[in-house]
Design an enzyme around this catalytic site. Structure first.
Site, short mmCIF file in Angstrom:
data_model
loop_
_atom_site.label_atom_id
_atom_site.label_comp_id
_atom_site.label_asym_id
_atom_site.label_seq_id
_atom_site.Cartn_x
_atom_site.Cartn_y
_atom_site.Cartn_z
N LYS A 197 3.31 54.08 -6.48
CA LYS A 197 3.71 53.89 -5.07
C LYS A 197 3.56 55.23 -4.36
CE LYS A 197 7.06 54.49 -2.42
NZ LYS A 197 6.44 54.93 -1.17
N GLY A 250 10.16 63.92 -5.53
CA GLY A 250 10.76 63.74 -4.22
C GLY A 250 12.08 64.47 -4.10
N GLY A 255 16.03 61.00 -6.15
CA GLY A 255 16.02 61.08 -7.62
C GLY A 255 17.28 60.47 -8.21
N GLU A 273 10.83 65.34 -10.63
CA GLU A 273 10.41 66.63 -10.04
C GLU A 273 11.00 66.67 -8.65
OE1 GLU A 273 8.92 68.98 -11.46
OE2 GLU A 273 7.91 68.08 -13.17
N CYS A 307 7.76 72.30 -2.88
CA CYS A 307 9.08 72.17 -3.53
C CYS A 307 9.60 73.50 -4.06
CB CYS A 307 8.98 71.15 -4.65
SG CYS A 307 7.52 71.39 -5.66
N GLU A 404 17.38 73.00 1.41
CA GLU A 404 15.92 72.97 1.40
C GLU A 404 15.42 72.54 2.78
OE1 GLU A 404 13.95 69.83 -0.80
OE2 GLU A 404 12.51 71.29 -1.56
P1 NDP Z 1 11.67 61.42 -0.79
O1 NDP Z 1 12.60 61.52 -1.94
O2 NDP Z 1 12.18 60.94 0.49
O3 NDP Z 1 10.45 60.44 -1.16
C1 NDP Z 1 9.71 60.58 -2.34
C2 NDP Z 1 9.16 59.23 -2.73
O4 NDP Z 1 10.25 58.38 -3.11
C3 NDP Z 1 8.44 58.51 -1.60
O5 NDP Z 1 7.34 57.80 -2.13
C4 NDP Z 1 9.53 57.58 -1.09
O6 NDP Z 1 9.06 56.48 -0.36
C5 NDP Z 1 10.17 57.15 -2.38
N1 NDP Z 1 11.51 56.59 -2.22
C6 NDP Z 1 12.37 56.70 -1.19
N2 NDP Z 1 13.50 55.99 -1.43
C7 NDP Z 1 13.35 55.42 -2.64
C8 NDP Z 1 14.16 54.57 -3.45
N3 NDP Z 1 15.37 54.15 -3.04
N4 NDP Z 1 13.70 54.19 -4.65
C9 NDP Z 1 12.49 54.60 -5.08
N5 NDP Z 1 11.66 55.39 -4.36
C10 NDP Z 1 12.08 55.79 -3.15
O7 NDP Z 1 11.00 62.83 -0.67
P2 NDP Z 1 9.92 63.29 0.40
O8 NDP Z 1 8.74 62.37 0.37
O9 NDP Z 1 10.61 63.52 1.68
O10 NDP Z 1 9.42 64.66 -0.24
C11 NDP Z 1 10.12 65.83 -0.07
C12 NDP Z 1 10.94 66.15 -1.29
O11 NDP Z 1 10.14 66.11 -2.46
C13 NDP Z 1 11.49 67.54 -1.22
O12 NDP Z 1 12.82 67.58 -1.66
C14 NDP Z 1 10.61 68.31 -2.19
O13 NDP Z 1 11.19 69.45 -2.67
C15 NDP Z 1 10.33 67.29 -3.23
N6 NDP Z 1 9.12 67.62 -3.97
C16 NDP Z 1 9.22 68.08 -5.27
C17 NDP Z 1 8.11 68.47 -5.98
C18 NDP Z 1 8.21 68.94 -7.38
O14 NDP Z 1 7.20 68.96 -8.08
N7 NDP Z 1 9.37 69.34 -7.86
C19 NDP Z 1 6.78 68.43 -5.38
C20 NDP Z 1 6.78 67.89 -4.05
C21 NDP Z 1 7.92 67.53 -3.37
P3 NDP Z 1 8.78 56.68 1.22
O15 NDP Z 1 7.44 57.22 1.27
O16 NDP Z 1 8.90 55.37 1.85
O17 NDP Z 1 9.82 57.61 1.75
#
Ligand code: NDP
Length: 502
Positions: A197, A250, A255, A273, A307, A404
């Site tokens: 997804k 995310g 998470g 992650e 991140c 963050e």
């Molecule tokens: P989110 O947690 O909002 O979204 C990440 C993914 O999770 C998206 O595909 C999102 O869908 C999906 N999602 C949202 N809600 C749910 C749920 N209830 N159940 C399952 N999946 C869900 O993060 P962001 O996209 O805003 O990304 C930013 C964050 O990601 C920051 O905190 C950043 O630090 C972290 N990150 C970490 C990395 C790492 O390697 N450690 C690398 C890159 C980013 P949708 O698209 O609809 O929101």
């Protein structure tokens, strides 16, 4: 890649991409074919540099996730993929790497339009690293071995390293294609199938990647992409009882939801992650040119949407003024603007929401008494551009130093002693990245040992390689992506006992 990587993407390519992806609504890619959504629900995908609509995607939910999981299960249990040896999977990954390389300019341009990051970075980082990740795991695919063990008694034991089964992948929008490859590479090397997804803001490169997988000969059902929102498609994937593992990138709060859903459904395995608030520590003997360059890369690379961005800059009092002077003039000189211009160093933030969040933090920083040394405002009238922003005089307890921001905003925090800086650097719920700039080897390694984070860079920042594990301590997550370690996330160990007696 084009003859000159210093040129804008060709207009014919831009037209071709815009025409193709604006055909609406787009569909899911399940079982190696385009599949319509079961409802008429859609969501818009916007070019963040122009705020114009780029595509309309199908908003998948439980029905689409069910369909994709069932295709992935069938492929895992009984399809031709089941008969592929590790070597076959390795050869496939090599073919795919070659195809991604062949289409690198198209993928870079597509990602540039969808994500807003500079074309120069896509050509130099995202695309080459995606290719490297696929090549790297192609090498592992036929080396996923068990071991033999001689326990006491008349037994012989061997272990098998077996795939997890059907894996879910949920990713963030900051490196859409690259993060997909981080999960896909080890999953395929380990013999799994996958339902992916992609992020709602930037799903297009994942759909194109799925097409390239089919072209490279991946059998039906092995890699499936369902576009949709997190709370519907993402939630359905994490709760699905027939999914064996979810790899998630995310926010930490998402998470937590993923872990909860996994626990409440079938205890599927989870790797996370998550975010960070990474310290970048300059020691008073640092090579200043190197440290300023590293600091710029650490915070402003990818518009700060990284991140492990070095968003807390710890400066010794002695270096504060000369370092800040250089940093401010380098930040002011950065070229912010049109991501398709190969000279652009900083593109657009991903969305209106993210843009507002960053500007909100800037206002909070000012309100809390931090001093704006550079930037602090939007750039231009159209598109989500934010000036590289430096806050001086920041206190540890201010929101800009604790939370963050995920944007081009750095907080300068003065310090007195090494013990003090290690303690303050660790005083965060996160633990993803950290950096130390010094010419003193002893101090460098002693600080590296003290810092509670999954990565420590010495005299560099944001260095990555397919062979080097990456992941978090504390609330930055668990499980390591990349390197040999990622194979552990996508395989499980079975011990087989053989009684050698009568
Ligand atoms: P989110 O947690 O909002 O979204 C990440 C993914 O999770 C998206 O595909 C999102 O869908 C999906 N999602 C949202 N809600 C749910 C749920 N209830 N159940 C399952 N999946 C869900 O993060 P962001 O996209 O805003 O990304 C930013 C964050 O990601 C920051 O905190 C950043 O630090 C972290 N990150 C970490 C990395 C790492 O390697 N450690 C690398 C890159 C980013 P949708 O698209 O609809 O929101």
């Amino acid at each position: 890649m084009p003859a000159s990587v210093s040129a804008r993407p060709e207009s014919a390519l831009l037209e071709q991409i815009k025409n193709r992806w604006s055909r609406e609504p787009l569909q899911h890619f399940i079982d190696n074919r385009w599949v319509e959504n079961s409802t008429r629900e859609t969501f818009e995908v916007v070019n963040p540099a122009t705020e114009e609509r780029l595509a309309v995607c199908a908003s998948g939910g439980k029905a689409e996730i069910d369909r994709a999981v069932s295709a992935a299960r069938k492929a895992f249990e009984s399809g031709p993929y089941r008969k592929w040896s590790g070597r076959d999977r390795g050869k496939f990954l090599r073919r795919l790497a070659d195809l991604v390389e062949k289409h690198a300019e198209e993928l870079a341009t597509l990602e540039c339009l969808n994500n807003g990051k500079p074309i120069a970075e896509l050509r130099a980082v995202d695309l080459p690293m995606t290719v490297e990740v696929l090549h790297y795991y192609s090498g592992w695919a036929d080396k996923v071995h068990g071991e033999t063990i001689q326990p006491p008694g008349n037994y012989f034991v061997y272990t098998r390293r077996e795939p997890m089964g059907v894996c879910g992948s949920i990713t963030a929008w900051n490196f859409p294609l690259l993060l997909t490859s981080w999960k896909f590479g080890p999953a395929i090397a380990g013999g799994n199938t996958m339902v992916h997804k992609p992020p709602e803001q930037a799903p297009l490169s994942s759909l194109r990647f799925a097409e390239l997988c089919r072209e490279a000969g991946l059998p039906d059902g092995v890699f499936n992409v369902v576009t949709g929102l997190g709370e519907t498609a993402g939630e359905a994937l994490t709760r699905h009882p027939d999914v064996d593992k979810v790899g998630f990138t995310g926010h930490y709060q998402t998470g937590q939801l993923v872990m909860k859903a996994a626990a409440e459904s079938n205890l599927k395995r989870v790797s996370l992650e998550l975010g960070g608030k990474s310290p970048n520590i300059i020691l008073d003997d640092a090579d200043l040119d190197l440290a300023v360059r590293g600091t710029l890369t650490g915070i402003f690379f990818n518009q700060g949407e990284v991140c492990c961005a070095g968003s807390r800059l710890f400066l010794p009092k002695k270096l504060h003024d000369p370092f800040l002077d250089r940093l401010v003039s380098a930040a002011n000189a950065r070229k912010v603007g049109d991501p398709l211009d190969p000279k652009t160093e900083q593109g657009a933030q991903i969305s209106q929401e993210q843009f507002d969040k960053i500007l909100g933090y800037i206002e909070k920083g000012k309100a809390e008494g931090a001093k704006l040394a550079s930037g602090g405002a939007r750039c231009g009238e159209r598109g989500y551009f934010v000036r590289p922003t430096i806050f001086d005089g920041v206190q540890d307890e201010m929101a800009i130093a604790r939370e963050e921001i995920f944007g081009p905003v750095i907080s300068v925090l003065p310090y007195e002693s090494l013990d003090e800086v290690a303690q303050r650097a660790n005083a965060t719920c996160y633990g993803l990245g950290a950096a130390v700039f010094t010419q003193n080897v002893q101090k460098a390694h002693s600080l590296a040992a003290k810092l509670k984070s999954g990565t420590v860079w010495i005299n560099c920042y944001n260095a990555f390689d397919a062979s080097v594990p990456f992941g978090g301590y504390k609330m930055s997550g668990f499980g390591r992506e990349l390197g040999q370690h990622a194979l552990e996330l996508y395989t499980q160990v079975k011990a087989v006992w053989l009684n050698l007696g009568s």
